[in-house]
Motif scaffolding. Structure first.
Motif, PDB file in Angstrom:
ATOM      1  N   GLU A   9       0.830  -1.208   0.000  1.00  0.00           N
ATOM      2  CA  GLU A   9       0.000   0.000   0.000  1.00  0.00           C
ATOM      3  C   GLU A   9       0.864   1.257   0.000  1.00  0.00           C
ATOM      4  N   VAL A  10       1.895   1.262   0.832  1.00  0.00           N
ATOM      5  CA  VAL A  10       2.792   2.416   0.875  1.00  0.00           C
ATOM      6  C   VAL A  10       3.566   2.534  -0.435  1.00  0.00           C
ATOM      7  N   ALA A  44      12.278   2.212   7.189  1.00  0.00           N
ATOM      8  CA  ALA A  44      11.146   1.925   6.307  1.00  0.00           C
ATOM      9  C   ALA A  44      10.286   3.176   6.129  1.00  0.00           C
ATOM     10  N   VAL A  45       9.735   3.346   4.932  1.00  0.00           N
ATOM     11  CA  VAL A  45       8.761   4.406   4.681  1.00  0.00           C
ATOM     12  C   VAL A  45       7.397   3.887   5.122  1.00  0.00           C
ATOM     13  N   VAL A  46       6.782   4.569   6.098  1.00  0.00           N
ATOM     14  CA  VAL A  46       5.537   4.061   6.673  1.00  0.00           C
ATOM     15  C   VAL A  46       4.295   4.788   6.157  1.00  0.00           C
ATOM     16  N   ASP A  47       4.488   5.956   5.514  1.00  0.00           N
ATOM     17  CA  ASP A  47       3.315   6.705   5.053  1.00  0.00           C
ATOM     18  C   ASP A  47       3.727   7.733   4.011  1.00  0.00           C
ATOM     19  N   VAL A  48       2.749   8.165   3.225  1.00  0.00           N
ATOM     20  CA  VAL A  48       2.914   9.239   2.241  1.00  0.00           C
ATOM     21  C   VAL A  48       1.830  10.275   2.515  1.00  0.00           C
ATOM     22  N   THR A 100       0.376  11.263  10.896  1.00  0.00           N
ATOM     23  CA  THR A 100      -0.524  10.374  11.642  1.00  0.00           C
ATOM     24  C   THR A 100       0.189   9.126  12.146  1.00  0.00           C
ATOM     25  N   ARG A 101       1.412   8.858  11.632  1.00  0.00           N
ATOM     26  CA  ARG A 101       2.125   7.649  12.022  1.00  0.00           C
ATOM     27  C   ARG A 101       3.546   7.976  12.446  1.00  0.00           C
ATOM     28  N   LYS A 102       4.046   7.217  13.406  1.00  0.00           N
ATOM     29  CA  LYS A 102       5.435   7.329  13.821  1.00  0.00           C
ATOM     30  C   LYS A 102       6.324   6.668  12.772  1.00  0.00           C
ATOM     31  N   GLY A 103       7.532   7.198  12.621  1.00  0.00           N
ATOM     32  CA  GLY A 103       8.456   6.639  11.651  1.00  0.00           C
ATOM     33  C   GLY A 103       8.749   7.626  10.545  1.00  0.00           C
ATOM     34  N   LEU A 104       9.195   7.110   9.385  1.00  0.00           N
ATOM     35  CA  LEU A 104       9.562   7.939   8.238  1.00  0.00           C
ATOM     36  C   LEU A 104       8.382   8.081   7.277  1.00  0.00           C
ATOM     37  N   SER A 105       7.998   9.323   6.999  1.00  0.00           N
ATOM     38  CA  SER A 105       6.946   9.608   6.023  1.00  0.00           C
ATOM     39  C   SER A 105       7.519  10.445   4.896  1.00  0.00           C
TER      40      SER A 105
END
Length: 495
Positions: free
Chosen positions: A317-318, A371-375, A383-388
């Motif tokens: 999905e990402v 990891a890319v967790v969102d766009v 809305t999410r922790k991590g790399l967007s």
């Protein structure tokens, strides 16, 4: 000290760490060569023969093709290399994730915990014009309010988020202006906000207020100039209410997991991909290991390096979102009849960057290995922790403003050429080289130049400590210099 820097074992070029003179003999990276012509610092030199039409490789990836036959020792730059980029592409999801993880360290910074649970690193007062027509009056209010409150006390900074929009806009332009201004009102760094309108604009205050949704009425006030007699007096009274409401605000220790940083570069040079950008990448990995978040933008400066980011998508999905992000932005270029590779800038070229692939492969190192967790689309919040990844152009002011609007409490900005600008959140300028840091110390906040001869671990440790100090209240150069700006993306018709 080394003379050449080879970024990857597959590379057929290296970067000159100092100016090279014609006929100078070098023996590094297992190669002995004679410099064919003067090579400026930060520029590339061929390590192996490259036939005309063959690929030039840096960072282990193609950065273009040779337009002439290259021999070892040749200066490799815009006169003999061209981009291979064109229009939209088809991509395949081939996951390749090797994130660098750091152990939990339980570090904290002193921030402001808001009623909605978010954390700010500043207690700022924002005056948010809904339309550019009132910018001047807002500046007058700011000046008179400051005169009555020497040293500010309660607030760290007072900023008028000036812009030329809010009226005579249609469609997406109107929505983008409104979205960025709504984001600013909800920003965790804002301890108080005065939303200031004229009264006849498209971005009318009553509708803006409805779209704002839930907000703290003690911290957000509204004023329409046409509805009062003396708008400056009315505005000063509302600013005073905000000042009183914020007087008991205090910093408290909060974990690094509450920190969101924006990753940006501008005025890049040949050292950007060697020093400052890898430093931001290491910090991004460190912060994400502590539960925090980082955001990479500048979509046109992902072109040529996008496959690396796609391979780091957390899931299919990402990956699909990254593909859309890249191809939609390429289509934006093409819809105006512009090539997708109209980059690097003259300053980039002077600093040693030859093609957009060369620039992008250095630029994306700011995102580390996570990891890319969102766009995120332009104007959306984290809305999410991590790399967007965030949809925005490469323009420094527009991209940094978009990062701030996404709830980044600070922006980390690398540069090899230097810039005095700052967004409406603290903007940490990281120099790629010692010369820039020494020359423009009144612009720059941190020097990544020592990475040429100092281990990453040592520089990263200093950088982490410095950023904790900034998050806890230490002013950045843009704050000290009173340079805080907002710029909004525009694509369409102005009435």
């Amino acid at each position: 000290m080394r003379t050449l820097m080879k970024m990857n074992g597959r590379d057929n070029v290296a970067v000159a760490l100092r100016p090279l003179q014609s006929d100078e003999t070098l023996e590094e990276h297992g190669v002995k060569l004679t410099v064919a012509a003067d090579v400026p610092q930060g520029h590339k030199i061929a390590l192996a023969p490259v036939a005309e039409g063959e690929t030039v490789v840096k960072y282990g990836y193609p950065i273009g093709y040779a337009t002439d036959t290259l021999a070892p020792g040749d200066w490799v730059h815009t006169h003999n290399i061209r981009t291979t980029l064109a229009g939209e592409e088809q991509y395949e999801y081939v996951p390749e994730l090797h994130p660098v993880k750091y152990p939990p360290c339980h570090l904290t910074f002193d921030g402001y915990r808001r009623k909605n649970g978010k954390v700010g690193i500043r207690n700022d007062l924002f005056i948010v014009p809904t339309v550019g027509c009132v910018n001047g009056i807002a500046e007058q209010m700011l000046s008179e309010f400051k005169a009555g409150h020497p040293g500010l006390g309660t607030f760290d900074n007072i900023t008028v988020l000036k812009h030329p929009y809010g009226c005579s806009q249609l469609g997406d332009d109107h929505k983008m202006t409104r979205s960025i201004l709504l984001d600013a009102v909800h920003h965790p760094n804002a301890g108080g906000v005065l939303v200031f309108g004229l009264g006849c604009e498209n971005n009318i205050v009553s509708e803006f207020k409805t779209l704002l949704g839930d907000y703290d009425e003690t911290r957000v006030k509204f004023l329409v100039a046409q509805e009062v007699g003396n708008e400056v007096e009315a505005g000063l009274a509302l600013l005073e209410e905000l000042y009183v409401a914020a007087q008991d605000d205090r910093r408290e220790p909060v974990p690094l997991s509450e920190l969101n940083v924006g990753l940006k570069c501008g005025g890049s040079d040949g050292f950007s991909g060697i020093t400052a950008n890898p430093l931001l990448g290491a910090f991004s990995d460190f912060l994400i290991s502590q539960g925090g978040s980082s955001v990479l933008t500048e979509v046109p400066e992902m072109f040529g390096a996008e496959k690396m980011l796609m391979a780091r998508a957390e899931n299919r999905e990402v990956f699909d979102k990254i593909v859309s992000l890249i191809n939609n932005f390429k289509q934006y270029f093409l819809s105006y009849g512009e090539p997708v590779y109209e980059n690097p800038s003259p300053g980039n070229k002077a600093g040693g960057i030859s093609t957009l692939e060369d620039k992008s492969l250095g630029c994306t190192q700011k995102a580390g290995t996570s990891a890319v967790v969102d766009v995120l689309q332009y104007g959306e919040k984290l809305t999410r922790k991590g790399l967007s990844l965030l949809q925005a152009p490469g323009n420094d002011l527009v991209a940094a403003s978009a990062l701030a609007a996404a709830d980044c409490q600070l922006v980390l900005f690398t540069t090899g050429r230097g810039t005095p600008f700052g967004s409406f959140v603290p903007t940490v300028k990281v120099a790629t080289n010692n010369d820039l840091f020494n020359k423009k110390g009144h612009w720059m906040d941190f020097n990544a130049g020592p990475l040429l001869d100092t281990p990453m671990e040592e520089v990263l440790e200093r950088f982490i400590q410095y950023l904790i100090e900034v998050a806890s209240g230490r002013k950045t150069r843009n704050e000290e210099n009173e340079v805080r700006e907002l710029a909004i993306f525009k694509t369409g018709v102005t009435l």
